[in-house]
Design a protein around this motif. Structure first.
Motif, PDB file in Angstrom:
ATOM      1  N   THR A   1       0.795  -1.221   0.000  1.00 23.62           N
ATOM      2  CA  THR A   1       0.000   0.000   0.000  1.00 23.62           C
ATOM      3  C   THR A   1       0.829   1.273   0.000  1.00 23.62           C
ATOM      4  N   SER A   2       1.885   1.310   0.789  1.00 29.38           N
ATOM      5  CA  SER A   2       2.661   2.552   0.915  1.00 29.38           C
ATOM      6  C   SER A   2       3.413   2.896  -0.366  1.00 29.38           C
TER       7      SER A   2
ATOM      8  N   TRP B   1       2.148   2.508  -3.455  1.00 26.50           N
ATOM      9  CA  TRP B   1       1.231   2.790  -4.555  1.00 26.50           C
ATOM     10  C   TRP B   1       0.660   4.201  -4.447  1.00 26.50           C
ATOM     11  N   PRO B   2       0.391   4.841  -5.573  1.00 23.87           N
ATOM     12  CA  PRO B   2      -0.323   6.130  -5.523  1.00 23.87           C
ATOM     13  C   PRO B   2      -1.766   5.901  -5.070  1.00 23.87           C
ATOM     14  N   THR B   3      -2.375   6.913  -4.497  1.00 26.16           N
ATOM     15  CA  THR B   3      -3.779   6.818  -4.087  1.00 26.16           C
ATOM     16  C   THR B   3      -4.589   7.869  -4.828  1.00 26.16           C
ATOM     17  N   ALA B   4      -5.897   7.600  -4.909  1.00 31.52           N
ATOM     18  CA  ALA B   4      -6.803   8.534  -5.580  1.00 31.52           C
ATOM     19  C   ALA B   4      -8.180   8.412  -4.955  1.00 31.52           C
TER      20      ALA B   4
ATOM     21  N   GLU C   1      -8.383   2.217 -15.115  1.00 32.62           N
ATOM     22  CA  GLU C   1      -7.240   2.103 -14.211  1.00 32.62           C
ATOM     23  C   GLU C   1      -7.444   1.101 -13.079  1.00 32.62           C
TER      24      GLU C   1
ATOM     25  N   PRO D   1     -10.389   7.243  -0.224  1.00 30.57           N
ATOM     26  CA  PRO D   1      -9.054   7.140  -0.819  1.00 30.57           C
ATOM     27  C   PRO D   1      -8.729   5.684  -1.132  1.00 30.57           C
TER      28      PRO D   1
ATOM     29  N   PRO E   1      -5.913   2.877  -3.028  1.00 29.75           N
ATOM     30  CA  PRO E   1      -4.603   2.657  -3.666  1.00 29.75           C
ATOM     31  C   PRO E   1      -4.795   2.234  -5.124  1.00 29.75           C
TER      32      PRO E   1
ATOM     33  N   PRO F   1      -2.398   0.704  -7.751  1.00 36.06           N
ATOM     34  CA  PRO F   1      -1.201   0.152  -8.396  1.00 36.06           C
ATOM     35  C   PRO F   1      -1.450  -0.020  -9.892  1.00 36.06           C
TER      36      PRO F   1
END
Length: 416
Positions: free
Chosen positions: A207-208, A210-213, A315, A356, A358, A360
């Motif tokens: 998790t840390s 990967w970008p989050t959105a 995505e 929020p 993650p 990947p």
């Protein structure tokens, strides 16, 4: 013998087989299960279709609100007095319940006259479709709200008049079938444990990195059709729809689908596609946002307004998103933003959109899902076996209750 809903057997009122019906109280309680040595009051969710969930309770810390006379005892026949339309009047036997659990005012204890009836037999009868239809017909309450059934209405339910000895033979035959089901369910539980361990490993490790959105940036979130004022006439169509009771944690149950009429022009707005993630709007706080990916097994199909439809973009894999929403981090988010009322908690579409998530790379999502999908395919195979066995079991039980089967034959259950 006269014709009746149970076939060959004549009928009697349920009240003639009971000594009395008892109800409990709903004292002020915290929405946490009672610990060792503590008293708890049962939630209506403790009574399920044919089984008892003692962990579904709320701790009562004020000693002045504890009533030992309402304590649930081993072998008690319990029935929900108030619940949603689908769940009102469910019954089960409390098998070896832990101590210090009290009846709530929404759960009744049916004290059976042991000289006339077997408690387990009565619980089986109460689960039959013909009895359930009587309960739904008798229950009061407005559409879409909690339904209630009174003690008088329960006492007047028509049940098959079966001699006590035959009742016990039916219970014994049913127990044989239940053991077969339990063996398969044990296998399924082991597989689900393996799946949960694999899922936890996914989010523990990556998790840390990967970008989050926000969810709304990678998927569209929509509520479904609102019940209560259906259109009529030309330009409308009646279709099946999924409600909260159909959307379980990790799977969709379509064994009991209802239908709703909508305008044809609203179809695209409320329709489901294969791959849509469905999340529930309300329930107990720890069950907020439960859901599963729709597999398109019924088409066309709609969803109710209390079920959010999440349609992923390019995505995000819906399976990966479902894995995250059911993870510890996903559940923690829903519990943090959920609105708590006296009996229920809920989330709204804005809170779902703002979640929020993650994100990947899609190829990595698919790679991580590989082992989990392998386990899920084995779970699905077991589910198919269970479904087939339950259909057979239900048919055999209905034959026995109607008088068409032979519960006394040593191979009665084996022939299923």
């Amino acid at each position: 013998m006269r014709n009746n809903s149970f076939g060959e057997h004549t009928e009697v009122e349920l009240g003639s087989l009971l000594r009395r019906i008892e109800t409990g109280k709903s004292p002020a309680a915290e929405d946490l299960p009672a610990g060792d040595g503590e008293w708890g009051v049962l939630k209506v969710s403790a009574v399920q279709r044919g089984f008892f969930l003692p962990a579904e309770n709320k701790v009562v810390r004020d000693s002045s609100l504890i009533f030992p006379s309402y304590e649930v005892k081993s072998g008690d026949l319990l029935m929900t007095r108030a619940n949603t339309e689908d769940l009102v009047g469910l019954a089960c036997i409390a098998r070896t319940p832990p101590p210090r659990l009290m009846l709530s005012d929404k759960i009744l204890r049916l004290v059976v006259d042991e000289s006339a009836a077997d408690s387990t037999f009565i619980s089986l009868v109460l689960a039959q479709s013909s009895t359930r239809r009587q309960i739904w017909s008798a229950a009061t309450g407005t559409s879409g709200s909690m339904k209630n059934i009174s003690q008088t209405q329960i006492s007047r339910l028509r049940v098959p008049d079966v001699p006590l000895g035959e009742q016990r033979r039916i219970v014994a035959a049913h127990a044989v079938m239940e053991r077969r089901t339990a063996a398969l369910e044990h296998v399924r539980a082991k597989l689900k444990d393996a799946e949960a361990a694999l899922a936890a490993e996914v989010f523990a490790n990556g998790t840390s990195l990967w970008p989050t959105a926000r969810l709304e940036s990678i998927a569209t979130v929509a509520a479904g059709v609102t019940l209560g004022s259906e259109p009529v006439g030309e330009g409308t169509v009646e279709l099946p729809y999924l409600r909260v009771a159909n959307v379980l944690d990790g799977r969709i149950d379509t064994s009991d689908l209802k239908r709703v009429r909508i305008l044809r022009t609203q179809y695209e707005r409320f329709s489901l596609r294969k791959g849509d993630l469905l999340l529930t709007e309300g329930g107990d706080l720890d069950k907020l946002g439960r859901g599963a990916v729709w597999d398109g097994r019924i088409d066309p199909c709609l969803h109710q307004n209390h079920v959010f439809r999440v349609r992923c973009g390019e995505e995000m894999s819906p399976d990966f998103l479902a894995l995250y929403t059911s993870s510890d981090a996903g559940r923690a988010y829903f519990q943090r933003v959920g609105k708590q009322t006296t009996n229920l908690a809920s989330i709204n579409s804005t809170q779902v959109k703002y979640m929020p998530v993650p994100v990947p790379p899609l190829t990595e999502q698919e790679e991580l899902l590989g082992p989990i999908r392998s386990v899920r395919s084995r779970v699905a195979a077991v589910d198919r076996q269970l479904s087939k066995l339950r259909v057979i079991q239900q048919g055999v039980l209905e034959d026995l209750l109607s008088g068409r089967g032979d519960a006394g034959h040593p191979d009665a259950a084996a022939r299923s």
